[in-house]
Design a protein around this motif. Structure first.
Motif, PDB file in Angstrom:
ATOM      1  N   MET A  36      13.221   5.093   3.369  1.00 50.18           N
ATOM      2  CA  MET A  36      13.757   6.218   2.280  1.00 50.18           C
ATOM      3  C   MET A  36      12.351   6.572   1.666  1.00 50.18           C
ATOM      4  SD  MET A  36      16.264   7.797   1.409  1.00 50.18           S
ATOM      5  CE  MET A  36      17.367   7.799   0.095  1.00 50.18           C
ATOM      6  N   ASP A  37      11.613   5.201   1.181  1.00 51.47           N
ATOM      7  CA  ASP A  37      10.220   5.735   0.287  1.00 51.47           C
ATOM      8  C   ASP A  37       9.347   6.480   1.086  1.00 51.47           C
ATOM      9  OD1 ASP A  37      10.502   2.950  -1.517  1.00 51.47           O
ATOM     10  OD2 ASP A  37      11.272   2.530   0.362  1.00 51.47           O
ATOM     11  N   ARG A  38       9.277   6.372   2.364  1.00 53.49           N
ATOM     12  CA  ARG A  38       8.552   7.274   3.257  1.00 53.49           C
ATOM     13  C   ARG A  38       8.842   8.552   3.369  1.00 53.49           C
ATOM     14  NH1 ARG A  38       6.026   3.173   7.783  1.00 53.49           N
ATOM     15  NH2 ARG A  38       5.666   1.517   6.218  1.00 53.49           N
ATOM     16  N   VAL A  39      10.085   8.792   3.411  1.00 51.46           N
ATOM     17  CA  VAL A  39      10.968  10.157   3.412  1.00 51.46           C
ATOM     18  C   VAL A  39      10.450  10.912   1.934  1.00 51.46           C
ATOM     19  CG1 VAL A  39      12.882  11.504   3.272  1.00 51.46           C
ATOM     20  CG2 VAL A  39      12.816   9.597   4.737  1.00 51.46           C
ATOM     21  N   PHE A  92      11.366   5.159  20.154  1.00 53.23           N
ATOM     22  CA  PHE A  92      11.217   6.278  19.640  1.00 53.23           C
ATOM     23  C   PHE A  92      10.570   6.110  18.020  1.00 53.23           C
ATOM     24  CE2 PHE A  92      14.700   7.643  17.089  1.00 53.23           C
ATOM     25  CZ  PHE A  92      15.671   6.969  17.598  1.00 53.23           C
ATOM     26  N   GLU A  93       9.730   7.096  17.658  1.00 60.19           N
ATOM     27  CA  GLU A  93       9.295   7.080  16.337  1.00 60.19           C
ATOM     28  C   GLU A  93       9.056   8.343  15.767  1.00 60.19           C
ATOM     29  OE1 GLU A  93       5.890   4.409  15.731  1.00 60.19           O
ATOM     30  OE2 GLU A  93       7.282   2.407  15.777  1.00 60.19           O
ATOM     31  N   LEU A  94       9.510   8.719  14.504  1.00 57.49           N
ATOM     32  CA  LEU A  94       9.240   9.982  13.866  1.00 57.49           C
ATOM     33  C   LEU A  94       8.100   9.854  12.600  1.00 57.49           C
ATOM     34  CD1 LEU A  94      12.393  10.291  14.801  1.00 57.49           C
ATOM     35  CD2 LEU A  94      12.439  12.020  13.315  1.00 57.49           C
ATOM     36  N   PHE A  95       7.201  10.839  12.744  1.00 62.92           N
ATOM     37  CA  PHE A  95       6.190  10.616  12.163  1.00 62.92           C
ATOM     38  C   PHE A  95       5.826  11.964  11.198  1.00 62.92           C
ATOM     39  CE2 PHE A  95       4.838   7.834  15.203  1.00 62.92           C
ATOM     40  CZ  PHE A  95       4.126   6.927  14.868  1.00 62.92           C
ATOM     41  N   ALA A  96       5.353  11.578   9.914  1.00 61.08           N
ATOM     42  CA  ALA A  96       5.092  12.875   9.286  1.00 61.08           C
ATOM     43  C   ALA A  96       3.658  12.589   8.392  1.00 61.08           C
ATOM     44  CB  ALA A  96       6.029  13.057   7.871  1.00 61.08           C
ATOM     45  N   THR A  97       3.018  13.662   7.951  1.00 57.98           N
ATOM     46  CA  THR A  97       1.658  13.226   7.437  1.00 57.98           C
ATOM     47  C   THR A  97       1.771  12.943   6.029  1.00 57.98           C
ATOM     48  OG1 THR A  97       0.808  15.153   8.751  1.00 57.98           O
ATOM     49  CG2 THR A  97      -0.613  14.523   7.108  1.00 57.98           C
ATOM     50  N   VAL A  98       1.249  11.945   5.590  1.00 57.54           N
ATOM     51  CA  VAL A  98       0.949  11.544   4.062  1.00 57.54           C
ATOM     52  C   VAL A  98      -0.274  10.977   3.862  1.00 57.54           C
ATOM     53  CG1 VAL A  98       1.872   9.532   2.461  1.00 57.54           C
ATOM     54  CG2 VAL A  98       3.430  10.558   4.163  1.00 57.54           C
ATOM     55  N   ALA A  99      -0.681  11.776   2.934  1.00 57.84           N
ATOM     56  CA  ALA A  99      -2.477  11.415   2.342  1.00 57.84           C
ATOM     57  C   ALA A  99      -3.276  11.557   3.485  1.00 57.84           C
ATOM     58  CB  ALA A  99      -2.417  10.194   1.806  1.00 57.84           C
ATOM     59  N   SER A 100      -3.162  12.665   4.532  1.00 58.56           N
ATOM     60  CA  SER A 100      -3.978  13.042   5.504  1.00 58.56           C
ATOM     61  C   SER A 100      -3.701  11.916   6.718  1.00 58.56           C
ATOM     62  CB  SER A 100      -5.200  13.454   5.570  1.00 58.56           C
ATOM     63  OG  SER A 100      -5.637  13.469   4.088  1.00 58.56           O
ATOM     64  N   LYS A 101      -2.590  11.140   6.744  1.00 57.45           N
ATOM     65  CA  LYS A 101      -2.633  10.358   7.759  1.00 57.45           C
ATOM     66  C   LYS A 101      -1.270  10.266   8.244  1.00 57.45           C
ATOM     67  CE  LYS A 101      -5.429   6.323   6.067  1.00 57.45           C
ATOM     68  NZ  LYS A 101      -5.354   5.353   5.195  1.00 57.45           N
ATOM     69  N   ASP A 102      -1.204   9.939   9.500  1.00 56.79           N
ATOM     70  CA  ASP A 102       0.211   9.975  10.543  1.00 56.79           C
ATOM     71  C   ASP A 102       0.833   8.698   9.941  1.00 56.79           C
ATOM     72  OD1 ASP A 102       0.578  12.332  11.847  1.00 56.79           O
ATOM     73  OD2 ASP A 102       0.136  11.185  13.912  1.00 56.79           O
ATOM     74  N   ALA A 114       4.511   6.663   9.920  1.00 58.68           N
ATOM     75  CA  ALA A 114       5.857   6.403  10.693  1.00 58.68           C
ATOM     76  C   ALA A 114       6.928   6.635   9.525  1.00 58.68           C
ATOM     77  CB  ALA A 114       5.958   5.149  11.283  1.00 58.68           C
ATOM     78  N   ILE A 115       7.799   7.473   9.788  1.00 64.07           N
ATOM     79  CA  ILE A 115       8.909   7.782   8.730  1.00 64.07           C
ATOM     80  C   ILE A 115      10.178   6.678   9.145  1.00 64.07           C
ATOM     81  CG2 ILE A 115      10.865   9.388   7.998  1.00 64.07           C
ATOM     82  CD1 ILE A 115       7.854   9.865   6.831  1.00 64.07           C
ATOM     83  N   GLY A 116      10.160   6.710  10.421  1.00 64.08           N
ATOM     84  CA  GLY A 116      11.052   5.778  10.962  1.00 64.08           C
ATOM     85  C   GLY A 116      10.878   5.658  12.465  1.00 64.08           C
ATOM     86  N   GLN A 148       1.075  -1.227  -0.037  1.00 65.82           N
ATOM     87  CA  GLN A 148      -0.039   0.117   0.066  1.00 65.82           C
ATOM     88  C   GLN A 148       0.852   1.133   0.067  1.00 65.82           C
ATOM     89  OE1 GLN A 148      -1.447   0.550   4.386  1.00 65.82           O
ATOM     90  NE2 GLN A 148      -1.340  -1.785   4.241  1.00 65.82           N
ATOM     91  N   ALA A 149       0.485   2.353   0.010  1.00 61.11           N
ATOM     92  CA  ALA A 149       1.127   3.691   0.052  1.00 61.11           C
ATOM     93  C   ALA A 149       2.199   3.602   1.057  1.00 61.11           C
ATOM     94  CB  ALA A 149       0.219   5.012  -0.032  1.00 61.11           C
ATOM     95  N   GLY A 150       3.288   3.663   0.876  1.00 57.15           N
ATOM     96  CA  GLY A 150       4.388   3.543   1.815  1.00 57.15           C
ATOM     97  C   GLY A 150       4.781   2.464   2.426  1.00 57.15           C
ATOM     98  N   ARG A 151       4.293   1.349   1.981  1.00 57.03           N
ATOM     99  CA  ARG A 151       4.549  -0.007   2.525  1.00 57.03           C
ATOM    100  C   ARG A 151       4.615  -0.945   1.096  1.00 57.03           C
ATOM    101  NH1 ARG A 151       4.105  -1.738   7.294  1.00 57.03           N
ATOM    102  NH2 ARG A 151       2.684  -0.222   8.006  1.00 57.03           N
TER     103      ARG A 151
END
Ligand code: HAM
Length: 443
Positions: free
Chosen positions: A307-310, A267-277, A279-281, A117-120
């Protein structure tokens, strides 16, 4: 037509440029943190991941690509980088090196059999950092600050950092029993996997992707309430250092991570992708892993990002990177003698550091002018036999349209003088002005 396997991606064109840019920026930043580069095999023995990542994790139970090689060995395509780095640390006796702690970073493909799926994806790229040999809280805080700073350098503003602690062994044993006691009366509500996991590894119930919406999950006991004094103190110190490093973070008691090797900080770092949180890493401390894999007891902490998620996060924030690949000079010719000289000159100029393109398709001069425009070439060099016989070449500034006849010996000097200095692609305030010489990633 043969198509790519499900869950894989082709990365090319502008996207390829962006990937290279981000990788180069990473290489450059890691030099600043004095991390060395490590490359470990893409496949390892299956046992490494069973022991290292954990038999009861979703990753090992459901997501690895396992196969027998022609020598009947059990092999697994690496699903993550930490186990391989630790294996290498032990096998190469890096614990005996004088330079401690051992700090390595990597950037490569990993494989997980997941529902794409997107980012996976099933083949994806991860870059990660491992600091082996220090238990100091400063190393936890720095490990969180590196990706935080890196994502900021890329211009990503919507990144959030979530942190938690699992505590030391005593705290985790305490918590483990509490979880078993808590979930036991509700066992029928749990999925089949979790029913099996509960006694063996109750922490894994908490990050189950199937059960995560259940009410009992939301009210589950929190690690933070079962910490002993020294684990609490340690966590407080990590937060203190994070404040010094000006990392904004959210304490998230429900964060446990999906791999077995963690203790203390996670710990985890998150960013918004397609209005969802998304996990970037993620990462954390893994003080038991080196010993578990047969090395001397050695504390460690690490992190890895997708990297794909970044890339998806950059797209989401409309940030374009790495598309400044303008050509310095386009070499044009018509006849065979001119072509021979163009072949020679292109190599000379490239070896002098210029970005050079030349005609490969035997197009008319008119089409070559158009091609030079398409490439946004800053200068055009029109090689003409008569000029070459006089040791000269016509050079045209493609912006001002001014033309000059210059001596062949003078070309490098002319280009040096006339190409505008550009900010270096390393994104850093380095001194090389894009001239490939200061040790930045522009080399
Ligand atoms: P992880 O949380 O399993 O941790 O993976 C880290 C990151 O890899 C995820 O946050 C995500 O961005 C990316 N990732 C994971 N699976 C996929 C996928 N199927 N497709 C695209 N991206 C994916 C680890 O792997 C640990 N080794 C991190 C670590 C290093 N801990 C200590 N040191």
């Amino acid at each position: 037509m043969i198509t790519k396997p499900k869950g894989t991606k082709d990365i090319y064109g502008k996207e390829g440029d962006s990937w290279l840019y981000v990788s180069n920026l990473l290489d450059n930043l890691m030099k600043k943190y004095n991390y060395n580069y490590i490359r470990t095999p893409i496949f390892e023995s299956t046992e490494l991941f069973h022991r290292g990542v954990g038999d009861n994790t979703d990753l090992v139970q459901k997501e690895t690509y396992d196969f027998k090689d022609r020598g009947d060995r059990n092999i697994t395509l690496r699903p993550e980088g930490t186990a391989g780095v630790v294996r290498s640390y032990i096998e190469n006796k890096m614990y005996g090196n004088t330079e401690q702690p051992t700090k390595y970073y990597y950037n490569g493909t990993m494989y997980r059999y997941e529902r794409p799926q997107a980012g996976r994806y099933r083949e994806f790229s991860q870059f990660g950092f491992e600091l082996i040999g220090s238990d100091d809280e400063i190393s936890d805080a720095e490990m969180i600050s590196i990706p935080y700073n890196f994502l900021k350098m890329l211009g990503l503003n919507g990144v959030t950092v979530k942190i938690n602690t699992l505590g030391d062994k005593e705290s985790r044993d305490n918590y483990r029993q509490t979880l078993i006691d808590y979930f036991k009366p509700h066992i029928e509500e749990l999925c089949e996997d979790c029913k099996n996991r509960l006694e063996k590894n109750p922490l894994r119930v908490l990050d189950c992707k199937v059960d995560n919406e259940l009410e009992i999950m939301k009210n589950a006991p929190r690690t933070i309430d079962y910490l002993n004094e020294s684990s609490k103190e340690r966590y407080e110190k990590v937060k203190e250092y994070l404040n010094i490093l000006q990392v904004e973070f959210e304490e998230t008691p429900s964060l446990v991570r999906g791999l077995d090797y963690y203790d203390h900080t996670v710990f985890e770092l998150f960013a918004t992708v397609a209005s969802k949180d998304m996990a970037i890493g993620g990462g954390g401390r893994y003080n038991g892993l080196v010993e578990l894999l047969g090395g001397p007891a050695t504390p460690a902490v690490g992190y890895a990002a997708g990297m794909d998620r970044v890339m998806l996060a950059l797209e989401e924030e409309n940030i374009t990177v790495g598309d400044s690949k303008a050509v310095d000079v386009f070499l044009m010719y018509v006849n065979e003698d001119e072509k021979k000289y163009a072949t020679f000159l292109a190599q000379e100029l490239r070896m002098n550091g210029f970005v050079v393109e030349l005609e490969y398709l035997g197009r008319s001069l008119k089409s070559q002018f158009k091609q030079a425009d398409r490439l946004e070439s800053k200068f055009l060099m029109i090689l003409n036999s008569e000029d070459l016989d006089n040791n000269q070449v016509k050079i045209k500034n493609n912006k001002t349209k001014e033309e000059e006849l210059i001596d062949l010996d003078y070309i490098v000097y002319f280009l040096d003088e006339n190409l505008e200095d550009e900010p270096c692609e390393c994104g850093d305030d380095c001194d090389c002005d894009g001239e490939h010489g200061c040790g930045c990633n522009h080399e």
